[in-house]
Design a protein around this motif. Structure first.
Motif, PDB file in Angstrom:
ATOM      1  N   LEU A  59      -0.539 -49.626 -34.272  1.00 15.28           N
ATOM      2  CA  LEU A  59      -0.053 -49.515 -32.902  1.00 15.28           C
ATOM      3  C   LEU A  59      -0.423 -48.126 -32.386  1.00 15.28           C
ATOM      4  O   LEU A  59       0.142 -47.114 -32.819  1.00 15.28           O
ATOM      5  CB  LEU A  59       1.464 -49.722 -32.829  1.00 15.28           C
ATOM      6  N   VAL A  60      -1.366 -48.061 -31.484  1.00 17.89           N
ATOM      7  CA  VAL A  60      -1.889 -46.793 -30.975  1.00 17.89           C
ATOM      8  C   VAL A  60      -0.803 -46.059 -30.201  1.00 17.89           C
ATOM      9  O   VAL A  60      -0.158 -46.641 -29.324  1.00 17.89           O
ATOM     10  CB  VAL A  60      -3.125 -47.043 -30.084  1.00 17.89           C
ATOM     11  N   SER A  61      -0.579 -44.772 -30.523  1.00 15.11           N
ATOM     12  CA  SER A  61       0.463 -44.003 -29.851  1.00 15.11           C
ATOM     13  C   SER A  61      -0.086 -42.956 -28.886  1.00 15.11           C
ATOM     14  O   SER A  61       0.668 -42.359 -28.124  1.00 15.11           O
ATOM     15  CB  SER A  61       1.371 -43.323 -30.888  1.00 15.11           C
ATOM     16  N   HIS A  80      -7.441 -41.672 -36.745  1.00 19.66           N
ATOM     17  CA  HIS A  80      -8.367 -41.474 -35.625  1.00 19.66           C
ATOM     18  C   HIS A  80      -9.297 -42.679 -35.584  1.00 19.66           C
ATOM     19  O   HIS A  80     -10.128 -42.849 -36.478  1.00 19.66           O
ATOM     20  CB  HIS A  80      -9.198 -40.204 -35.823  1.00 19.66           C
ATOM     21  N   ALA A  81      -9.131 -43.534 -34.565  1.00 17.42           N
ATOM     22  CA  ALA A  81      -9.920 -44.773 -34.476  1.00 17.42           C
ATOM     23  C   ALA A  81      -9.857 -45.534 -35.791  1.00 17.42           C
ATOM     24  O   ALA A  81     -10.851 -46.085 -36.263  1.00 17.42           O
ATOM     25  CB  ALA A  81     -11.361 -44.477 -34.070  1.00 17.42           C
ATOM     26  N   GLY A  82      -8.673 -45.529 -36.403  1.00 13.64           N
ATOM     27  CA  GLY A  82      -8.463 -46.261 -37.640  1.00 13.64           C
ATOM     28  C   GLY A  82      -8.815 -45.516 -38.904  1.00 13.64           C
ATOM     29  O   GLY A  82      -8.687 -46.070 -39.994  1.00 13.64           O
ATOM     30  N   VAL A  83      -9.242 -44.274 -38.792  1.00 12.68           N
ATOM     31  CA  VAL A  83      -9.635 -43.474 -39.955  1.00 12.68           C
ATOM     32  C   VAL A  83      -8.566 -42.420 -40.209  1.00 12.68           C
ATOM     33  O   VAL A  83      -8.316 -41.563 -39.359  1.00 12.68           O
ATOM     34  CB  VAL A  83     -10.994 -42.788 -39.728  1.00 12.68           C
ATOM     35  N   CYS A  84      -7.937 -42.477 -41.366  1.00  9.88           N
ATOM     36  CA  CYS A  84      -6.899 -41.513 -41.719  1.00  9.88           C
ATOM     37  C   CYS A  84      -7.552 -40.172 -42.058  1.00  9.88           C
ATOM     38  O   CYS A  84      -8.359 -40.073 -42.982  1.00  9.88           O
ATOM     39  CB  CYS A  84      -6.103 -42.027 -42.914  1.00  9.88           C
ATOM     40  N   LEU A 107     -10.639 -41.389 -28.681  1.00 12.37           N
ATOM     41  CA  LEU A 107     -10.245 -41.989 -29.952  1.00 12.37           C
ATOM     42  C   LEU A 107      -8.810 -42.500 -29.898  1.00 12.37           C
ATOM     43  O   LEU A 107      -7.910 -41.805 -29.407  1.00 12.37           O
ATOM     44  CB  LEU A 107     -10.346 -40.960 -31.083  1.00 12.37           C
ATOM     45  N   ASN A 108      -8.595 -43.687 -30.425  1.00 13.50           N
ATOM     46  CA  ASN A 108      -7.233 -44.186 -30.605  1.00 13.50           C
ATOM     47  C   ASN A 108      -6.569 -43.366 -31.707  1.00 13.50           C
ATOM     48  O   ASN A 108      -7.144 -43.188 -32.779  1.00 13.50           O
ATOM     49  CB  ASN A 108      -7.253 -45.661 -31.018  1.00 13.50           C
ATOM     50  N   LEU A 109      -5.367 -42.879 -31.447  1.00 15.15           N
ATOM     51  CA  LEU A 109      -4.635 -42.066 -32.418  1.00 15.15           C
ATOM     52  C   LEU A 109      -3.319 -42.738 -32.798  1.00 15.15           C
ATOM     53  O   LEU A 109      -2.691 -43.413 -31.977  1.00 15.15           O
ATOM     54  CB  LEU A 109      -4.331 -40.676 -31.852  1.00 15.15           C
ATOM     55  N   GLU A 110      -2.914 -42.518 -34.046  1.00 14.36           N
ATOM     56  CA  GLU A 110      -1.602 -42.970 -34.498  1.00 14.36           C
ATOM     57  C   GLU A 110      -1.077 -42.021 -35.556  1.00 14.36           C
ATOM     58  O   GLU A 110      -1.798 -41.677 -36.498  1.00 14.36           O
ATOM     59  CB  GLU A 110      -1.666 -44.400 -35.069  1.00 14.36           C
ATOM     60  N   ARG A 111       0.176 -41.597 -35.385  1.00 13.46           N
ATOM     61  CA  ARG A 111       0.837 -40.782 -36.410  1.00 13.46           C
ATOM     62  C   ARG A 111       1.197 -41.680 -37.586  1.00 13.46           C
ATOM     63  O   ARG A 111       1.378 -42.890 -37.446  1.00 13.46           O
ATOM     64  CB  ARG A 111       2.113 -40.157 -35.837  1.00 13.46           C
ATOM     65  N   SER A 112       1.333 -41.086 -38.773  1.00 11.57           N
ATOM     66  CA  SER A 112       1.668 -41.878 -39.959  1.00 11.57           C
ATOM     67  C   SER A 112       3.078 -42.442 -39.850  1.00 11.57           C
ATOM     68  O   SER A 112       3.960 -41.870 -39.206  1.00 11.57           O
ATOM     69  CB  SER A 112       1.533 -41.026 -41.226  1.00 11.57           C
ATOM     70  N   LEU A 113       3.265 -43.583 -40.490  1.00 14.42           N
ATOM     71  CA  LEU A 113       4.526 -44.308 -40.461  1.00 14.42           C
ATOM     72  C   LEU A 113       5.590 -43.545 -41.244  1.00 14.42           C
ATOM     73  O   LEU A 113       5.338 -43.014 -42.323  1.00 14.42           O
ATOM     74  CB  LEU A 113       4.311 -45.692 -41.087  1.00 14.42           C
ATOM     75  N   ARG A 114       6.796 -43.487 -40.652  1.00 15.17           N
ATOM     76  CA  ARG A 114       7.935 -42.873 -41.336  1.00 15.17           C
ATOM     77  C   ARG A 114       8.917 -43.954 -41.736  1.00 15.17           C
ATOM     78  O   ARG A 114       9.034 -44.975 -41.064  1.00 15.17           O
ATOM     79  CB  ARG A 114       8.625 -41.857 -40.423  1.00 15.17           C
ATOM     80  N   LEU A 115       9.657 -43.726 -42.817  1.00 14.41           N
ATOM     81  CA  LEU A 115      10.676 -44.689 -43.234  1.00 14.41           C
ATOM     82  C   LEU A 115      11.666 -44.886 -42.088  1.00 14.41           C
ATOM     83  O   LEU A 115      12.156 -43.922 -41.494  1.00 14.41           O
ATOM     84  CB  LEU A 115      11.398 -44.192 -44.482  1.00 14.41           C
ATOM     85  N   VAL A 153      -6.271 -57.955 -38.390  1.00 15.07           N
ATOM     86  CA  VAL A 153      -7.359 -57.051 -38.723  1.00 15.07           C
ATOM     87  C   VAL A 153      -7.162 -55.788 -37.892  1.00 15.07           C
ATOM     88  O   VAL A 153      -6.643 -55.857 -36.776  1.00 15.07           O
ATOM     89  CB  VAL A 153      -8.738 -57.702 -38.438  1.00 15.07           C
ATOM     90  N   ALA A 154      -7.521 -54.642 -38.444  1.00 17.52           N
ATOM     91  CA  ALA A 154      -7.441 -53.382 -37.700  1.00 17.52           C
ATOM     92  C   ALA A 154      -8.845 -53.000 -37.248  1.00 17.52           C
ATOM     93  O   ALA A 154      -9.756 -52.883 -38.070  1.00 17.52           O
ATOM     94  CB  ALA A 154      -6.851 -52.268 -38.568  1.00 17.52           C
ATOM     95  N   LEU A 155      -9.017 -52.851 -35.939  1.00 22.03           N
ATOM     96  CA  LEU A 155     -10.308 -52.463 -35.365  1.00 22.03           C
ATOM     97  C   LEU A 155     -10.116 -51.196 -34.551  1.00 22.03           C
ATOM     98  O   LEU A 155      -9.297 -51.163 -33.621  1.00 22.03           O
ATOM     99  CB  LEU A 155     -10.862 -53.579 -34.472  1.00 22.03           C
ATOM    100  N   ASP A 156     -10.852 -50.144 -34.911  1.00 23.10           N
ATOM    101  CA  ASP A 156     -10.683 -48.831 -34.287  1.00 23.10           C
ATOM    102  C   ASP A 156      -9.215 -48.426 -34.237  1.00 23.10           C
ATOM    103  O   ASP A 156      -8.731 -47.839 -33.274  1.00 23.10           O
ATOM    104  CB  ASP A 156     -11.309 -48.805 -32.892  1.00 23.10           C
ATOM    105  N   GLY A 157      -8.486 -48.776 -35.317  1.00 22.95           N
ATOM    106  CA  GLY A 157      -7.095 -48.361 -35.435  1.00 22.95           C
ATOM    107  C   GLY A 157      -6.097 -49.215 -34.696  1.00 22.95           C
ATOM    108  O   GLY A 157      -4.920 -48.859 -34.632  1.00 22.95           O
ATOM    109  N   THR A 158      -6.532 -50.345 -34.151  1.00 28.10           N
ATOM    110  CA  THR A 158      -5.651 -51.221 -33.385  1.00 28.10           C
ATOM    111  C   THR A 158      -5.373 -52.491 -34.178  1.00 28.10           C
ATOM    112  O   THR A 158      -6.302 -53.184 -34.595  1.00 28.10           O
ATOM    113  CB  THR A 158      -6.302 -51.611 -32.041  1.00 28.10           C
ATOM    114  N   SER A 159      -4.099 -52.818 -34.386  1.00 29.73           N
ATOM    115  CA  SER A 159      -3.723 -54.041 -35.073  1.00 29.73           C
ATOM    116  C   SER A 159      -3.949 -55.224 -34.135  1.00 29.73           C
ATOM    117  O   SER A 159      -3.356 -55.301 -33.057  1.00 29.73           O
ATOM    118  CB  SER A 159      -2.250 -53.992 -35.489  1.00 29.73           C
ATOM    119  N   LEU A 160      -4.820 -56.151 -34.551  1.00 32.98           N
ATOM    120  CA  LEU A 160      -5.186 -57.269 -33.691  1.00 32.98           C
ATOM    121  C   LEU A 160      -5.125 -58.586 -34.458  1.00 32.98           C
ATOM    122  O   LEU A 160      -5.283 -58.614 -35.685  1.00 32.98           O
ATOM    123  CB  LEU A 160      -6.601 -57.071 -33.132  1.00 32.98           C
ATOM    124  N   THR A 161      -4.875 -59.667 -33.718  1.00 32.96           N
ATOM    125  CA  THR A 161      -4.815 -61.007 -34.303  1.00 32.96           C
ATOM    126  C   THR A 161      -6.152 -61.710 -34.113  1.00 32.96           C
ATOM    127  O   THR A 161      -6.707 -61.711 -33.012  1.00 32.96           O
ATOM    128  CB  THR A 161      -3.702 -61.839 -33.649  1.00 32.96           C
TER     129      THR A 161
END
Length: 201
Positions: A5-7, A43-47, A85-93, A142-150
């Motif tokens: 989920l891009v933030s 970054h675009a799906g790359v950690c 670039l699509n960005l996402e912070r790492s998941l927290r508990l 599937v994740a494409l450029d960091g986006t969760s897609l169906t």
């Protein structure tokens, strides 16, 4: 770990090659006080690991290093100043898992074969690397450029995705066109299921 989920959508401010290492400085809207050196950001799906945090005008600038293997497997070698670039912070508990479990370890790149726009939406068809096609299933993730897609449809090594107006508006997908290559990460559950099946044989 991430959810796909891009933030935020960041912009490459500077890209420098140092032999087999590429150094990137990326402008984003994250609060700098919440990003620690060593933090993981997709970054675009790359950690990638944050190696510096600073202010750049009214934006935050994070710096990351991209190694040779990542450059070989992903589209990061084409990121230049101005690339979004699509960005996402790492998941927290405790965070909501709204997409699917994404590691940020891209498996390769998929090619956009065509794009068709209608009613504010965009219908894409992709070609996946042959070795990854078996992990992509209709109605799967599937994740494409960091986006969760169906996945809507699968035919051999090609598959189709439909993007709604919201996704097009808050990610880089509005810019994507036929011929572009996007980072792909297949669903981890599919990968483990295939490996267990192979082992059972």
């Amino acid at each position: 770990m991430f959810t796909g989920l891009v933030s935020d959508v960041g912009e490459v401010l500077q890209a420098e090659d140092h032999g087999h290492l590429r150094k990137l400085r990326i402008g984003c809207g994250y609060d700098p006080s919440t990003i620690e050196i060593g933090a993981s950001v997709a970054h675009a799906g790359v950690c990638l690991t944050v190696v510096d945090v600073a202010r750049a005008g009214n934006r935050t600038a994070i710096s990351v290093d991209v190694g040779a293997e990542t450059l070989a497997l992903t589209n990061a070698g084409a990121w230049e100043a101005g690339t979004r670039l699509n960005l996402e912070r790492s998941l927290r508990l405790g965070d909501e898992l709204g997409g699917h479990m994404v590691s940020g370890h891209a498996d390769g790149t998929a090619e956009i074969l065509w794009r068709r726009d209608f009613d504010g939406m965009a219908h894409f068809k992709f070609r996946a690397p042959a070795a990854l096609a078996k992990f992509i299933a209709q109605k799967g993730s599937v994740a494409l450029d960091g986006t969760s897609l169906t996945v809507n449809a699968v035919d051999g090594d090609t598959f189709e995705i439909l993007l709604i107006p919201h996704t097009l508006a808050v990610t880089t997908w509005g810019d994507r066109k036929s011929g572009d290559r996007v980072n792909i990460e297949v669903d981890q559950m599919a990968r483990y299921a295939a490996r267990l099946l192979e082992a059972s044989r």
